[in-house]
Design an enzyme around this catalytic site. Structure first.
Site, PDB file in Angstrom:
ATOM      1  N   SER A  19       0.859  -1.033   0.033  1.00 56.04           N
ATOM      2  CA  SER A  19       0.018   0.057   0.059  1.00 56.04           C
ATOM      3  C   SER A  19       1.044   1.305   0.122  1.00 56.04           C
ATOM      4  O   SER A  19       2.057   1.102   0.264  1.00 56.04           O
ATOM      5  CB  SER A  19      -0.912  -0.008   1.261  1.00 56.04           C
ATOM      6  OG  SER A  19      -1.217   1.235   1.756  1.00 56.04           O
ATOM      7  N   TYR A  37      -3.444   0.019  10.020  1.00 56.80           N
ATOM      8  CA  TYR A  37      -3.185  -0.314   8.741  1.00 56.80           C
ATOM      9  C   TYR A  37      -1.623   0.110   8.143  1.00 56.80           C
ATOM     10  O   TYR A  37      -1.246  -0.703   7.584  1.00 56.80           O
ATOM     11  CB  TYR A  37      -4.199   0.440   7.852  1.00 56.80           C
ATOM     12  CG  TYR A  37      -4.326   0.045   6.449  1.00 56.80           C
ATOM     13  CD1 TYR A  37      -5.301  -1.169   5.925  1.00 56.80           C
ATOM     14  CD2 TYR A  37      -3.838   0.750   5.365  1.00 56.80           C
ATOM     15  CE1 TYR A  37      -4.973  -1.364   4.668  1.00 56.80           C
ATOM     16  CE2 TYR A  37      -3.967   0.680   3.939  1.00 56.80           C
ATOM     17  CZ  TYR A  37      -4.502  -0.739   3.722  1.00 56.80           C
ATOM     18  OH  TYR A  37      -4.637  -1.125   2.264  1.00 56.80           O
TER      19      TYR A  37
END
Ligand code: NAP
Ligand code: GCO
Length: 266
Positions: A146, A159
């Site tokens: 990501s 996250y």
């Protein structure tokens, strides 16, 4: 090099969280390049939707329900795949969850859950497929990273910690198993229009973009959100013989976000 270096015929690919979203697109792309595709998901309803979506796309995919954080369930899934279609040649660790909350309002258990799915899940699935890859002296593991493998932002502490950790798990798997001709790389999507990011793209009452949505567009040199389809080429490359000497890298498919300082003030 021949075009056939990108060919995935004869390969079995397992895509976790592959019933929809980015995982589905990657699986669909790999199937079009010849791979036998297996997808994993976490619930019966997702399984049914996944089966219908692959059927509609004309792809003969095998679906498996398993919580990637549960080692026994992952082991059983990989054993069943071996029986049904053969040992896994390509693993895509794509399953993931996100919770967007300021850090001081985030419960320890919720933080742990995010780490569990991204990091423990990828560890479990990799550990389950590696013995057969070692025996074959060939294998590809692709971890879906990501922007948050490199950058932080408000509200995504779990996250970002998880995706940063996944980047390092990628490098460790590459280091530990590269000698067996196993390549483990990451693919890092930018901001992609999927249900996961739908709350960030909700329109204002007057139909205009939300401030965060406009911020992402302005931060992306490509000037748009990515589509799940944009993730396919990089993953097919990392799954194919064309990347046999690429190991421990993270390939970012982000429309240029990580290269860009941002708009100059006018
Ligand atoms: P998504 O549509 O929410 O898909 C996530 C998938 O993960 C779902 O299919 C879900 O399965 C599965 N999953 C979650 N927990 C699981 C568990 N414990 N066991 C098995 N499967 C589980 O999200 P997406 O946007 O396609 O994201 C896919 C991956 O790309 C994620 O790792 C995400 O972090 C990453 N990513 C997304 C973006 C983006 O902008 N969208 C950007 C960068 C990275 P069910 O179908 O059963 O719920
Ligand atoms: C967020 C987004 C990101 C993206 C993606 C970026 O809240 O900032 O959800 O976390 O999903 O992972 O690459």
């Amino acid at each position: 090099m021949e075009l056939s270096a990108f060919d995935l015929h004869g390969k079995v690919a397992l895509i976790t969280g592959g019933a929809h979203g980015i995982g589905f697109s990657i699986a669909e792309g790999m199937a079009r390049c010849g791979a036998k595709v297996c997808f994993n998901c976490s619930s019966q309803s997702s399984y049914e939707k996944g089966v219908a979506a692959y059927q509609a796309a004309g792809i003969d995919a095998h679906g498996y329900i398993a919580d990637v954080t549960d080692w026994a369930a992952v082991q059983a899934m990989v054993a069943r795949i071996k029986q049904d279609v053969g040992p896994v040649d390509i693993l895509v660790n794509n399953a993931g969850i996100i919770q967007r909350k300021p850090m001081l309002e985030t419960d320890t258990e919720d933080f742990r859950k995010v780490l569990d799915v991204h990091i423990v899940g990828a560890f479990n699935c990799s550990k389950a497929v590696l013995p057969d890859m070692i025996q074959k002296r060939a294998g590809k593991i692709i971890n879906i990273c990501s922007m948050m493998s490199e950058l932080g932002r408000e509200t995504v502490s779990g996250y970002a910690a998880a995706k940063g950790g996944l980047k390092m798990l990628t490098k460790n798997i590459a280091s530990e198993f590269g000698g067996y001709n196993i390549q483990c790389n990451g693919m890092g999507p930018g901001y992609i229009a999927t249900p996961q990011t739908a709350p960030l793209r909700e329109r204002q009452p007057d139909g205009s973009r939300s401030p965060f949505d406009a911020f992402i567009i302005s931060k992306t040199p490509a000037g748009r959100w990515g589509e799940a389809e944009d993730m396919v080429g990089p993953c097919v490359f990392l799954a194919s013989d064309a990347s046999n000497f690429v190991n421990g890298q993270i390939l970012y498919a982000d429309g240029g976000i990580l290269a860009y300082l941002g708009h100059q003030p006018q």
